[in-house]
Design an enzyme around this catalytic site. Structure first.
Site, PDB file in Angstrom:
ATOM      1  N   CYS A 262       6.809   0.206  14.497  1.00 42.98           N
ATOM      2  CA  CYS A 262       6.420  -0.091  13.112  1.00 42.98           C
ATOM      3  C   CYS A 262       4.948   0.250  12.870  1.00 42.98           C
ATOM      4  O   CYS A 262       4.562   0.591  11.752  1.00 42.98           O
ATOM      5  CB  CYS A 262       6.706  -1.547  12.775  1.00 42.98           C
ATOM      6  SG  CYS A 262       5.984  -2.736  13.911  1.00 42.98           S
TER       7      CYS A 262
ATOM      8  N   ASN B  95      -0.981  11.857  39.415  1.00 41.75           N
ATOM      9  CA  ASN B  95      -0.107  10.892  38.755  1.00 41.75           C
ATOM     10  C   ASN B  95       0.138   9.707  39.675  1.00 41.75           C
ATOM     11  O   ASN B  95       0.092   9.815  40.898  1.00 41.75           O
ATOM     12  CB  ASN B  95       1.216  11.537  38.335  1.00 41.75           C
ATOM     13  CG  ASN B  95       2.054  11.965  39.534  1.00 41.75           C
ATOM     14  OD1 ASN B  95       2.866  11.201  40.029  1.00 41.75           O
ATOM     15  ND2 ASN B  95       1.844  13.184  40.022  1.00 41.75           N
TER      16      ASN B  95
END
EC number: 2.3.2.-
Length: 613
Positions: free
Chosen positions: A138, A83
């Site tokens: 959206c 990571n």
């Protein structure tokens, strides 16, 4: 190499062994599942090299106990992290301690090994890395156009139904979508909901599911019929894109072909089911997950895990049904798992090759030939010179790096009236700039302390806006992270014109528009696998430091594939490879001049090496 003295290895890893770890390396076996990775790796290594001196720590490399003085105990650090936060941290610790770092990563069949030395080479953060790709709400809720949009939606749905509800992970149609610009009071009547239990009610998805007893058919008709019909009332959304097609459970059930989803040859996870097959998988997974939730008791929550079969079945079924509704090709369970878990398959042979290259570069450093170290790329396919391993000259430090330059400085564009102190600390300093415990002082002539790493000292500031402290356009903040021995000057650029859902921007940063690769054909042609400049160990006769010690640190703090922007060189140029942490392309610039020779390490009676995995 006979003149290199035995080393002491210190290995650090916070993680424990999972079943999914068994196919990517050769140290762990099934009997080791659940045990410390560091301890088992030590025990396994000692079986084939009993004289090795290895110490194993089951701990996080981010632990403050591993400070700069701790790093200075060693002559070499070897990274094999998974990571970016841990990579950034170790990079800074090695720079602060002035210790050579061997950085590495793999992504499927691709791999990379490079050497980082303060003042001589690029550090890990010299080149911009693509940020983790996110998607507007959206798009996820109303207008998905790619399979990943549907997979993200399905993972959100899992949490809404069975896990911890998050307002930012809503799955119902987004009536606030600015592109829709519709009037609900005029068009809502056009949404024809199910005559019975599927009426559209704007209530919590989990509450609605509970009210139905987690009935799979009712859930199906709400999610894939009623909500889709509601979306169809947002007329403007479908003027320039293909409208979705609602699904009805009973119609699908009546028209299902018995042969549609009959078993076919090949691996089960790589088969793509038909629509009715995913309907059945949805039903089975909902029944299983709701039973698990009920067994845990009132108020319980499930956590999505890619290795949990019912959870993976649910996301596979839900995402594929949504893909079909929005006219996309459906995906196999294997493909969905890869995208849902942000997974790039880990391959044992790739990891073995990269591990070997790490050792070879380490031997060069121990031999006092740091100048002969190279960045080495492992390609999936041979390049034009029929080489899988491509060594490249190490690049010098970037003059624009905000980490390894002599006076690190950045400019951050944000709205001082809307950005809270807590956001500055967590989102900008910790998340974006990789700090662990930042202290922030305003350069206002008074030395105002905005953020303190001492617990409780400045917590009252967290909910206040930057403008409350007189911070405005042109203000300067001095940020110190004493653990990393790192200081950064932050210039504030006030703006009220940031894009929607964007909290801040780093000025001058364009990771997706990195400079195009340049070609240095003469240098590339002079380097071939097997010669002195390649990945072969040095045969220098220089006397190395005595009693060299190596610290190996394995730190799997976040799930994800290992990679350090796995780039590769092909036919004289380095080509883009996918960054395993973000799934986006990352470009590394080839050098166009020779790296000046480095001085050999100073002799030390107690030299050590750290290896981080």
């Amino acid at each position: 190499m006979s003149d290199i003295q035995p080393c002491w290895f210190l290995q650090i890893d916070l993680d424990t062994i999972d079943v999914s770890n068994l196919n990517r390396q050769f140290l762990f076996q099934k009997k080791h599942v659940g045990k410390s990775k560091a301890q088992v790796a030590k025990e396994s290594a000692l079986q084939f090299c009993p004289t090795a001196n290895i110490t194993a720590y089951h701990d996080s490399i981010m632990n403050p106990d591993y400070n700069v003085e701790f790093f200075r105990k060693f002559v070499l650090v070897m990274n094999a992290l998974d990571n970016r936060a841990a990579r950034n941290h170790v990079n800074r610790m090695c720079l602060a301690a002035d210790i050579p770092l061997i950085e590495s990563g793999t992504a499927g069949y691709l791999g990379q090994v490079t050497v980082i030395k303060k003042g001589m080479t690029e550090c890990y953060e010299c080149q911009p890395k693509p940020t983790q790709k996110t998607f507007p709400g959206c798009t996820i809720r109303n207008t998905p156009s790619e399979p990943i949009h549907c997979i993200v939606w399905a993972k959100y749905l899992f949490n809404q139904l069975f896990g911890e509800e998050d307002a930012d992970q809503e799955v119902s149609p987004d009536t606030a979508d600015p592109e829709a610009a519709w009037k609900p009071e005029e068009t809502a009547a056009r949404a024809t909901a199910s005559e019975k239990d599927g009426d559209i009610k704007r209530v919590s998805t989990k509450d609605w599911a509970r009210s139905t007893g987690y009935d799979p058919v009712k859930l199906f008709n709400k999610l894939f019929k009623d909500d889709i019909m509601y979306l169809l009332t947002m007329d403007k959304l479908w003027k320039k894109r293909k409208a979705p097609t609602p699904l009805d459970w009973h119609q699908l059930e009546n028209s299902a072909c018995p042969q549609e989803d009959s078993p076919v040859s090949g691996l089960k996870d790589q088969q793509v089911l038909g629509v009715w097959g995913h309907c059945q998988l949805f039903q089975q997974s909902v029944e299983t997950l709701s039973s698990q939730l009920q067994e845990k008791g009132e108020g319980a929550e499930l956590v999505w895990d890619k290795d949990d079969p019912p959870a993976m079945d649910f996301v596979t079924a839900a995402s594929n049904l949504r893909m079909h509704i929005f006219s996309m090709n459906m995906k196999s369970r294997f493909d969905v798992k890869s995208m849902a878990g942000n997974i790039i398959p880990a391959i044992a042979t790739t990891n073995a090759v990269i591990a070997g290259l790490i050792v070879l570069e380490g031997l060069k450093i121990l031999s006092g030939e740091l100048e002969s170290c190279r960045t080495i790329f492992l390609n999936k396919c041979p390049n034009l010179r029929k080489k899988l391993l491509v060594p490249c000259i190490l690049d010098p430090p970037s003059a624009n790096c905000y980490v390894c330059t002599s006076k690190p400085e950045v400019t951050v564009k944000l709205n001082v009236h809307k950005t809270m102190v807590l956001s500055l600390q967590d989102r900008i300093l910790k998340e974006r700039f990789g700090m662990v415990a930042p202290d922030v002082q305003i350069e206002d002539g008074k030395g105002t302390i905005l953020i303190s790493s001492e617990e409780g000292e400045t917590e009252a500031n967290n909910s206040k806006f930057l403008s409350d402290f007189g911070i405005r356009n042109g203000s300067r903040l001095q940020v110190d992270d004493f653990l990393q021995d790192y200081t950064l000057l932050v210039n504030v650029l006030h703006t009220e014109e940031l894009e929607r859902d964007v909290e801040f921007e780093v000025v001058g940063e364009a990771p997706d528009k990195a400079p195009p690769p340049q070609t240095n054909q003469e240098e590339v042609n002079s380097i071939t696998n097997g010669n002195k400049d390649s990945a072969q160990p040095s045969t220098s006769s220089k006397a190395p430091a005595e009693d060299d010690d190596i610290m190996i640190v394995d730190s799997d703090e976040e799930e994800g594939a290992s990679s350090s922007s796995a780039t590769a060189a092909t036919s004289g140029t380095k080509r883009k490879h996918s960054d395993a942490e973000t799934g986006e392309a990352s470009t590394k610039r080839p050098r166009t001049d020779q790296l000046s020779a480095a001085a050999a390490p100073t002799d030390d009676d107690d030299d050590d090496i750290i290896a981080l995995d």
